[in-house]
Enzyme design. Structure first.
Site, PDB file in Angstrom:
ATOM      1  N   HIS A  71     -57.120  -1.709  17.018  1.00  0.00           N
ATOM      2  CA  HIS A  71     -58.366  -1.725  17.811  1.00  0.00           C
ATOM      3  C   HIS A  71     -59.150  -0.423  17.655  1.00  0.00           C
ATOM      4  O   HIS A  71     -59.760   0.067  18.612  1.00  0.00           O
ATOM      5  CB  HIS A  71     -58.074  -1.976  19.296  1.00  0.00           C
ATOM      6  CG  HIS A  71     -57.470  -3.319  19.584  1.00  0.00           C
ATOM      7  ND1 HIS A  71     -58.225  -4.405  19.959  1.00  0.00           N
ATOM      8  CD2 HIS A  71     -56.181  -3.752  19.535  1.00  0.00           C
ATOM      9  CE1 HIS A  71     -57.412  -5.447  20.154  1.00  0.00           C
ATOM     10  NE2 HIS A  71     -56.183  -5.081  19.889  1.00  0.00           N
ATOM     11  N   ASN A 144     -57.828 -10.096  24.939  1.00  0.00           N
ATOM     12  CA  ASN A 144     -58.410 -10.418  23.633  1.00  0.00           C
ATOM     13  C   ASN A 144     -59.366 -11.592  23.779  1.00  0.00           C
ATOM     14  O   ASN A 144     -59.434 -12.228  24.829  1.00  0.00           O
ATOM     15  CB  ASN A 144     -57.313 -10.817  22.641  1.00  0.00           C
ATOM     16  CG  ASN A 144     -56.634  -9.606  21.998  1.00  0.00           C
ATOM     17  OD1 ASN A 144     -57.148  -8.498  22.047  1.00  0.00           O
ATOM     18  ND2 ASN A 144     -55.489  -9.840  21.398  1.00  0.00           N
ATOM     19  N   HIS A 335     -54.419   0.754  29.593  1.00  0.00           N
ATOM     20  CA  HIS A 335     -52.959   0.672  29.707  1.00  0.00           C
ATOM     21  C   HIS A 335     -52.623  -0.541  30.569  1.00  0.00           C
ATOM     22  O   HIS A 335     -53.068  -0.629  31.716  1.00  0.00           O
ATOM     23  CB  HIS A 335     -52.451   1.967  30.349  1.00  0.00           C
ATOM     24  CG  HIS A 335     -50.967   2.045  30.487  1.00  0.00           C
ATOM     25  ND1 HIS A 335     -50.096   1.200  29.829  1.00  0.00           N
ATOM     26  CD2 HIS A 335     -50.182   2.881  31.211  1.00  0.00           C
ATOM     27  CE1 HIS A 335     -48.859   1.527  30.142  1.00  0.00           C
ATOM     28  NE2 HIS A 335     -48.881   2.535  30.980  1.00  0.00           N
ATOM     29  N   TYR A 358     -48.776   1.545  25.636  1.00  0.00           N
ATOM     30  CA  TYR A 358     -50.132   2.068  25.846  1.00  0.00           C
ATOM     31  C   TYR A 358     -50.123   3.489  26.392  1.00  0.00           C
ATOM     32  O   TYR A 358     -50.951   4.311  25.998  1.00  0.00           O
ATOM     33  CB  TYR A 358     -50.942   1.126  26.755  1.00  0.00           C
ATOM     34  CG  TYR A 358     -51.326  -0.154  26.040  1.00  0.00           C
ATOM     35  CD1 TYR A 358     -50.366  -1.080  25.684  1.00  0.00           C
ATOM     36  CD2 TYR A 358     -52.635  -0.418  25.682  1.00  0.00           C
ATOM     37  CE1 TYR A 358     -50.694  -2.241  25.007  1.00  0.00           C
ATOM     38  CE2 TYR A 358     -52.974  -1.577  25.007  1.00  0.00           C
ATOM     39  CZ  TYR A 358     -51.999  -2.488  24.674  1.00  0.00           C
ATOM     40  OH  TYR A 358     -52.321  -3.630  23.997  1.00  0.00           O
TER      41      TYR A 358
END
Ligand code: HDE
Length: 695
Positions: A71, A144, A335, A358
């Site tokens: 990403h 997503n 996160h 994360y």
């Protein structure tokens, strides 16, 4: 929602910095010359004592931070979220407690595989990460634009990412899934099958971030104040509908405007056309955990909306662009474990791994443990704890104590009684075993469900997607293995893919198609009709029918479209009658792929000039090829002459008529503009045959 600034926006005021006079060093010392370094003689060596030169260059040398491992390419915006109703019966989350609570958000959209400078319109999953700055702390919903994922257990993530990223020996290809290593992995890992169906569909090439759905993917848990749990899946639905590009178009945009999606988001917000999404939830009672023929903890499965409807619970509006890309969009740290009271995890093994990953990744990427103090990441909720020091500590903690319990600091900060995060008291037991649950074993049923649910045109694009991607795999055995997997999704699908890539179609059917479908996953069933932010090109040359130009522009702009007049050169063109018409851009600087539709007004000399300009003719041909609405008025129809359709197909015959998504009319009357607007709102004319169009 009111126009007042959000609390997050106000808090950022303290760090906003504008360029001011005069120029200084980082220590505030005024600088009189920043062009010449200090040297011994006009032609002599540079001196080490030139602290300004050294500071300037050293800072420059350190400007880059590691890009996100996945990403890396993204764009962000601020906004706000407001619930439609109170959900206190389901969750203790204050930001969902009722319509009187508006919560600031920051959203970052992204592609997954490409590096930070890669093109926007590649075939890829899009990230849809939302940070809610709630009064109870930050809540991150890191989703997503597809509702499922490639793998079931986070331990496979490094393998998957290594396979999809550019190959390690030559770092080719950039931001593409069409290469051997990805498909090698996919063929050997059948749990990827459902997600690969989504990735080969048009979902992987969104027209805009504004027209993209978002999904939390995992099953999460709402927890009420009383401690009652409810399984929940999150959905973001764009109010403009879910719309995609055509694959050929997407590839061309990569060259014509690599920032296509980023620019679209930025410009829509600057125009005041604020993108909006509705947040919806699918709710499953704890006692129904095992009521499905798949496991709720398996992130390669959806809960079909026909089985559990999506309940709309609120709306998000993005209404402010960041001030600085690096400071905000690059440094924002999402996160999955940033949760607030009332929202908890489940034992989805993918989610569990994310909860580790994360935090870890931000420590490296943002240079240490104080990244939550970076302005974009700071909560609006108060922060008070005994964590201290570390690189770039920005807080000046006062007092003698930094431990608990203490008496010297008045016992502060002390654990709270109210509004605290309470983990859902799930009962867990089991031996330590490295196994995948049997309930995760079915990798094909929902891939079949997806296939069965698509409209014909979506299915055609899906087959073409597989053929394109596998056609780029050099290794025939890799292609063959994927085809063998697809034979368990649908026999005809695997045969059609096989035919396109030169491998043997499977002789017998693999797993029989169960025939079930879920219409909600088809983009044919999305919202249509809006012209908000649609880009319309009007091709003009000297002698153009100005009345037609104005009729289209006025009519379409009033519905929210962006209309640009394009000519061979910038400036203005003479009108057939009346004042000259100002041109917005030279069409040589753009391309039809950057527009949603095209209008060719009449005017004999304008049409003749355009007809003799290959760029203009190609513009129209290409728009037609990509299934876009076209309007041709009067002599403007001459530009359609090279389309491979029987002669006379687009000849104006009095009044307004529509043929294959092309509006032809003698004059640009209201009916003509309205008909064109209807076609544009329909996004694309999918039933127009375009195979023979040479664009
Ligand atoms: Fe991520 N993912 N991910 N992911 N992901 C990251 O975090 C990871 C997964 C998603 O705009 C990284 O800050 C693992 C699913 C988005 O900043 C990293 C696994 C979903 C973003 C990471 C997954 C996502 C990331 C890289 C498997 C959809 C961009 C940089 C267990 C539900 C957020 C970073 C942004 C980013 C790890 C799977 C979405 C390395 C280990 C499933 C939208 O932490």
């Amino acid at each position: 929602m009111d126009d007042a600034r959000t609390e997050k926006d106000r808090r950022l005021d303290s760090v906003r910095t504008d360029s001011a006079q005069p120029l200084t060093t980082e220590t505030g010392v005024r600088v009189g010359d920043t062009d010449n370094s200090l040297r011994a003689g006009a032609r002599g060596p540079t001196l080490l004592e030139d602290f300004h030169a050294r500071e300037k260059i050293t800072h420059f040398d350190h400007e880059r931070i590691p890009e996100r491992v996945v990403h890396a390419r993204g764009a962000g915006a601020y906004g706000r979220f407001q619930p439609y109703e109170g959900l206190s019966d389901l969750t203790a989350a204050h930001f969902l407690s009722g319509p009187d609570v508006t919560t600031p958000v920051f959203v970052r959209f992204s592609t997954v595989a490409g590096s930070r400078g890669s093109a926007d319109t590649v075939r890829d999953v899009r990230g849809f990460a939302v940070k809610f700055y709630t009064e109870q702390g930050n809540y991150d919903l890191v989703g997503n634009n597809m509702p499922v994922f490639f793998i079931q257990d986070g331990i496979k993530f490094p393998d998957f990412v290594h396979a999809v990223k550019p190959e390690p020996h030559n770092e080719i290809p950039q931001a593409q899934s069409a290469h051997d290593t990805l498909w090698d992995f996919v063929g050997l890992q059948p749990e990827t099958t459902h997600m690969m169906m989504w990735l080969m569909s048009d979902r992987a090439i969104p027209r805009s971030y504004r027209t993209m759905q978002g999904f939390g993917v995992h099953t999460f848990r709402f927890v009420s104040a009383e401690g009652r749990g409810t399984f929940v899946k999150f959905h973001w639905k764009p109010l403009l509908g879910t719309h995609s590009l055509v694959w050929d178009e997407a590839q061309r945009i990569q060259g014509k405007d690599p920032d296509f999606n980023r620019r679209d988001l930025w410009e829509a917000i600057e125009r005041g056309q604020y993108p909006e999404w509705e947040l919806g939830v699918q709710l499953v009672a704890e006692e129904d955990e095992h009521a499905f023929d798949f496991d709720l903890l398996d992130a390669t499965k959806i809960i079909p909306e026909e089985e559990v409807p999506v309940r709309p619970i609120g709306k998000m509006v993005l209404d402010r662009n960041p001030d600085n890309f690096f400071a905000e969009t690059e440094q924002v740290a999402f996160h999955t474990a940033n949760v607030v009271p009332g929202i908890d995890f489940t034992n989805d093994p993918l989610l569990q791994a994310r909860n580790f990953s994360y935090l870890d990744t931000q420590l490296l990427r943002l240079g240490g443990s104080n990244f939550q103090q970076i302005p974009v990441n700071r909560p609006v909720a108060p922060v008070s704890n005994n964590q201290r020091d570390g690189f770039a500590q920005h807080r000046v903690h006062r007092g003698q104590t930094s431990y608990y319990p203490n008496s010297l600091g008045g016992g502060c900060p002390a654990p709270a009684d109210e509004g605290v995060y309470r983990h859902y008291a799930e009962k867990v037991e089991g031996g330590k075993i490295r196994v995948r649950s049997e309930s995760f074993a079915d990798h094909y049923s929902q891939a079949t469900l997806f296939y069965n649910s698509l409209a014909d045109w979506e299915r055609e694009h899906l087959v073409a997607g597989f053929r394109f991607e596998l056609g780029k795999c050099e290794e025939l055995a890799v292609r063959q293995r994927v085809v063998a997997n697809l034979n368990h999704v649908d026999h005809e699908l695997s045969a059609r893919v096989a035919e396109g890539i030169g491998v043997e179609p499977p002789e017998t059917e693999g797993t029989p198609n169960h025939g079930r479908s879920s219409p909600a996953v088809s983009m044919a069933n999305t919202a249509f009709g809006s012209l908000t932010g649609r880009q319309i090109a009007v091709l003009v040359a000297d002698g153009v029918d100005a009345a037609a130009v104005h009729a289209f522009r006025d009519g379409l702009v009033s519905e929210g479209a962006v209309v640009e007049l394009l000519a061979a050169t910038d400036g203005a063109v003479r009108a057939g009658a009346g004042d000259p018409v100002t041109v917005d851009r030279a069409y040589t600087t753009v391309s039809s792929v950057l527009y949603d539709a095209v209008v060719v007004p009449g005017g004999p000399s304008s049409a003749e000039s355009l007809e003799q300009d290959g760029v203009a003719v190609h513009f129209v041909l290409e728009a037609y090829k990509h299934h876009k609405a076209v309007a041709a008025v009067g002599e403007g129809t001459r530009l359609l002459a090279s389309l491979p359709v029987p002669e006379g197909t687009f000849a104006p015959a009095g009044g307004t008529r529509t043929e294959l998504g092309v509006v032809v009319s003698e004059t640009a009357g209201d009916d003509c503009v309205a008909e064109f607007a209807r076609l544009v709102g329909g996004h694309r004319i999918w039933d127009r045959p375009t195979a023979a169009v040479p664009a």
